[in-house]
Design a protein around this motif. Structure first.
Motif, PDB file in Angstrom:
ATOM      1  N   PHE A 284       0.846  -1.183   0.000  1.00  0.00           N
ATOM      2  CA  PHE A 284       0.000   0.000   0.000  1.00  0.00           C
ATOM      3  C   PHE A 284       0.884   1.236   0.000  1.00  0.00           C
ATOM      4  CE2 PHE A 284      -2.404  -3.390   2.020  1.00  0.00           C
ATOM      5  CZ  PHE A 284      -3.611  -3.339   1.344  1.00  0.00           C
ATOM      6  N   THR A 292      -4.558   1.864   5.835  1.00  0.00           N
ATOM      7  CA  THR A 292      -5.161   0.932   4.882  1.00  0.00           C
ATOM      8  C   THR A 292      -4.578  -0.465   5.044  1.00  0.00           C
ATOM      9  OG1 THR A 292      -5.399   2.772   3.316  1.00  0.00           O
ATOM     10  CG2 THR A 292      -5.654   0.546   2.442  1.00  0.00           C
ATOM     11  N   PHE A 296      -6.496  -3.934   6.181  1.00  0.00           N
ATOM     12  CA  PHE A 296      -6.393  -5.138   5.354  1.00  0.00           C
ATOM     13  C   PHE A 296      -5.931  -6.318   6.208  1.00  0.00           C
ATOM     14  CE2 PHE A 296      -4.029  -8.103   2.720  1.00  0.00           C
ATOM     15  CZ  PHE A 296      -4.862  -8.281   1.629  1.00  0.00           C
ATOM     16  N   ALA A 310      -7.612  -9.310  -1.143  1.00  0.00           N
ATOM     17  CA  ALA A 310      -6.887  -8.593  -2.203  1.00  0.00           C
ATOM     18  C   ALA A 310      -7.837  -8.216  -3.331  1.00  0.00           C
ATOM     19  CB  ALA A 310      -5.745  -9.452  -2.721  1.00  0.00           C
ATOM     20  N   GLN A 312     -11.005  -7.624  -3.079  1.00  0.00           N
ATOM     21  CA  GLN A 312     -11.815  -6.511  -2.591  1.00  0.00           C
ATOM     22  C   GLN A 312     -11.055  -5.192  -2.671  1.00  0.00           C
ATOM     23  OE1 GLN A 312     -13.038  -7.658   1.370  1.00  0.00           O
ATOM     24  NE2 GLN A 312     -13.975  -9.580   0.649  1.00  0.00           N
ATOM     25  N   ALA A 313      -9.721  -5.281  -2.576  1.00  0.00           N
ATOM     26  CA  ALA A 313      -8.885  -4.081  -2.671  1.00  0.00           C
ATOM     27  C   ALA A 313      -8.533  -3.737  -4.113  1.00  0.00           C
ATOM     28  CB  ALA A 313      -7.605  -4.279  -1.857  1.00  0.00           C
ATOM     29  N   TYR A 315      -7.063  -5.994  -6.469  1.00  0.00           N
ATOM     30  CA  TYR A 315      -5.896  -6.702  -6.999  1.00  0.00           C
ATOM     31  C   TYR A 315      -6.298  -8.098  -7.476  1.00  0.00           C
ATOM     32  CZ  TYR A 315      -2.986  -3.111  -4.808  1.00  0.00           C
ATOM     33  OH  TYR A 315      -2.398  -1.929  -4.457  1.00  0.00           O
TER      34      TYR A 315
END
Length: 657
Positions: A284, A292, A296, A310, A312-313, A315
């Motif tokens: 990040f 963040t 996570f 990941a 959801q973020a 990636y």
């Protein structure tokens, strides 16, 4: 390395740069002063100042940037077409394409930055750190390898980083536009049905060899042909090149010692026992990176799978999975401290948030794989060969460097070559295409082949000897221009046979066209193709019967011959003439029958048709989005400066002082 690196970095250029810069410019005037251009769009604002070819929302497009872009794109073209000519490239729109592409890039960046999207220095650094080209034998990022790459390839680091930043911005802006594009199956069925159309016809050829017999031009006709086509018979500039190879045969190298063998064995990771780990790692960046990353990590520790978190973020699994990495390799991607923590952690454990110069990391150990290594005796022979190769290469490089120093101190080509006991080879007068004065090809020796083009780019008025690489760190050559013979038209007496052959071929081509036209007229009048050929002239080859589906022609991703395309273009019962490549004669194409396609007989045609339509639609959507970004931008073009720079690059103006 540079060509592969550029290819991976700029693979999207096929979509944007080549499409917009070369095709659309030549055909429609897109991005130029032509009717389809965008140069006049955009609001008011300051015009470009001196030295600038354009501005985009105040961002300058300089002559230097355009010149660099033209050079890069032309070199990329030379990778595919080694005989590509810069003058022809510029005539076909290469310069205007580069201007248009840089304006597009600037408009895209301006649009993205206005919406909070950036390609930061940190993102560029991470891209470079992850490139295998810059990893050493231990899998770590090696700054020395990166510097060597910059020096050997002649790439300006600033320009390289700008290229990377452009591609990162493209990934953020254009890649998502085409995702999920769907073409209705009804539309795909209509296209697939059309592609299943069957065509039956005949393709014949009237070769010039069939009509050459009996053509015997007079001396006066040959002289007139010579006078009318002097430029055709002009022999380009020829150069006599002398060179002397510097290779392993000119040097000796000491045998590897036991200490050297042991040192290589000890310092080569793949021979040693080591541990490899498959890791899931996410980094990040930005002002809120720590918070963040903490959120996570809490989700993962709370039971959410790492890959799900990941996703959801934003990636993909491939972005965060690093398979079979050693501690040194992972340190090259993060830092030594981060890698040390991760390689102390147990399988399945989560490390982080932990900070490195690249950002804040959260890492999960997916698996641990030990490696037993290989004993010295099992790899001794490989090590000995590698040490011998290195020593020979070092000795060759030392000799080449010594010779280069002697040349720079004033030594002549012959003096230096004799002192080093090199064998001097002198070529006959040859053109840049390795042809002799009479047009015959000259067999280029393997050692000279990579040096020929540079020797024709060198200044013949200042023919200083130089040392050039044939194979880096292994083979070099001392090379020089012995003399240059300017382009000239040889006297007719020297090339009479060549002129006569040219005239006979020209007259035979005209006669063959008349014969082909007569055959087409008879076919269009209702005579079957085979009969029309048989009755036209004795000895003509019979036409070949062709039966094809349109899908079989256009569905295999290869270039389709012009006669086959004509067969599907013609109305059944008609014929036409097409030229055989290289003035070899004339094709006669006759379309005889068309049968509408039946998708039920080939259902496998639907899926690839739908996929191709979706890819085309996705590309079109991205192009339209890019066009929209450019329309929103304030684009100001300095047409006078653009024209001057185009002329300068074409050689019509001297370079600026």
């Amino acid at each position: 390395m540079i060509s592969g690196f550029r290819k991976s970095l700029r693979s999207w250029a096929t979509l944007l740069l080549l499409f917009l810069a070369l095709v659309a410019i030549v055909v429609t005037g897109f991005g130029t002063s032509g009717g389809g251009g965008l140069g006049a769009l955009g609001g008011g604002g300051a015009s470009p100042t001196e030295g600038q070819l354009a501005t985009v929302d105040g961002q300058p497009i300089t002559a230097e940037a355009v010149s660099n872009e033209v050079s890069k794109n032309f070199q990329a073209l030379r990778q595919r077409l080694p005989n590509a000519d810069m003058a022809e490239y510029l005539r076909q729109g290469g310069f205007d394409g580069s201007v248009s592409a840089l304006i597009n890039f600037a408009a895209m960046r301006s649009y993205g930055e206005a919406r909070g999207l950036v390609a930061s220095q940190q993102m560029v650094d991470r891209f470079l750190v992850n490139r295998r080209e810059f990893h050493n034998a231990r899998g770590e990022f090696d700054p020395d390898l990166f510097r060597q790459f910059i020096q050997s390839s002649g790439v300006n680091e600033r320009v390289l980083r700008e290229d990377i930043a452009r591609d990162l911005m493209r990934q953020q802006l254009l890649d998502p536009v085409g995702l999920g594009m769907r073409v209705p199956q009804g539309v795909a069925r209509a296209y697939a049905t059309a592609r299943l159309e069957r065509r039956r016809g005949a393709i014949g050829v009237v070769p010039i060899g069939a009509v050459e017999a009996g053509i015997n031009p007079s001396d006066a006709e040959i002289a007139r042909h010579y006078a009318a086509h002097r430029t055709v018979f002009t022999v380009p500039e020829r150069r006599v090149i002398k060179y002397a190879v510097i290779g392993s045969e000119q040097v000796t190298a000491a045998a590897p010692t036991e200490a050297e063998i042991a040192a290589v064995y000890r310092n080569t990771p793949r021979y040693q026992q080591r541990e490899a780990r498959t890791l899931q790692s996410i980094t990040f960046t930005g002002a809120n990176a720590q918070a963040t990353a903490q959120a996570f990590a809490q989700r993962v520790r709370g039971g959410t799978a790492f890959l799900d978190a990941a996703r959801q973020a934003g990636y993909a699994p491939g972005d965060v999975t690093f398979a079979d990495r050693s501690q040194a390799q992972f340190a090259g991607l993060t830092s030594a401290d981060v890698a040390a923590q991760v390689f102390r952690a147990a399988r399945g454990s989560l490390t982080g948030p932990v900070r490195s110069p690249l950002g804040v990391h959260v890492i999960r150990v997916e698996s641990v794989t030990p490696s037993a290594g290989r004993p010295l005796e099992a790899v001794r022979a490989d090590i000995v060969r590698e040490i011998e190769r290195r020593k020979r290469g070092a000795a060759v490089l030392a000799l080449a460097t010594r010779i280069e120093d002697q040349i720079s101190e004033g030594g002549s080509f012959e003096e230096v070559a004799r002192a080093a006991r090199l064998t001097i080879v002198t070529t006959p007068p040859i053109t840049a295409a390795a042809r002799l004065a009479d047009g015959r090809a000259w067999a280029v020796p393997a050692d000279l082949r990579p040096l020929l083009a540079p020797m024709f780019e060198a200044d013949a008025e200042n023919p200083e000897p130089t040392v050039a690489p044939i194979q880096e760190d292994a083979r070099y050559a001392l090379i020089a221009i012995d003399r240059a013979e300017p382009a000239a038209v040889p006297p007719l007496t020297e090339i009479r046979d060549r002129v006569r052959r040219s005239l006979v071929r020209q007259q035979a081509l005209a006669r063959a066209r008349q014969l082909a036209n007569a055959i087409v007229a008879r076919i269009n009048a209702g005579v079957p193709p085979a009969r029309a050929f048989a009755e036209a002239q004795r000895g003509l080859p019979a036409p070949e019967q062709i039966a094809l589906r349109r899908f079989d022609v256009v569905g295999n991703n290869r270039q389709v011959p012009a006669p086959i395309l004509a067969l599907f273009r013609l109305r059944p019962g008609t014929a036409e003439v097409l030229a055989v490549p290289n003035n070899g004669g004339w094709f006669v194409i006759a379309a005889q029958e068309s049968v509408r396609g039946d998708l039920a007989s080939a259902p496998q045609a639907l899926a690839p048709t739908q996929q191709q339509l979706q890819e085309t639609a996705s590309t079109e959507l991205q192009l339209q989005f890019l066009r929209g970004m450019r329309l929103r931008a304030n684009v100001q073009r300095n047409e006078a400066a653009i024209a001057a720079e185009r002329a300068r690059l074409a050689g019509n103006l001297p370079p600026p002082q």
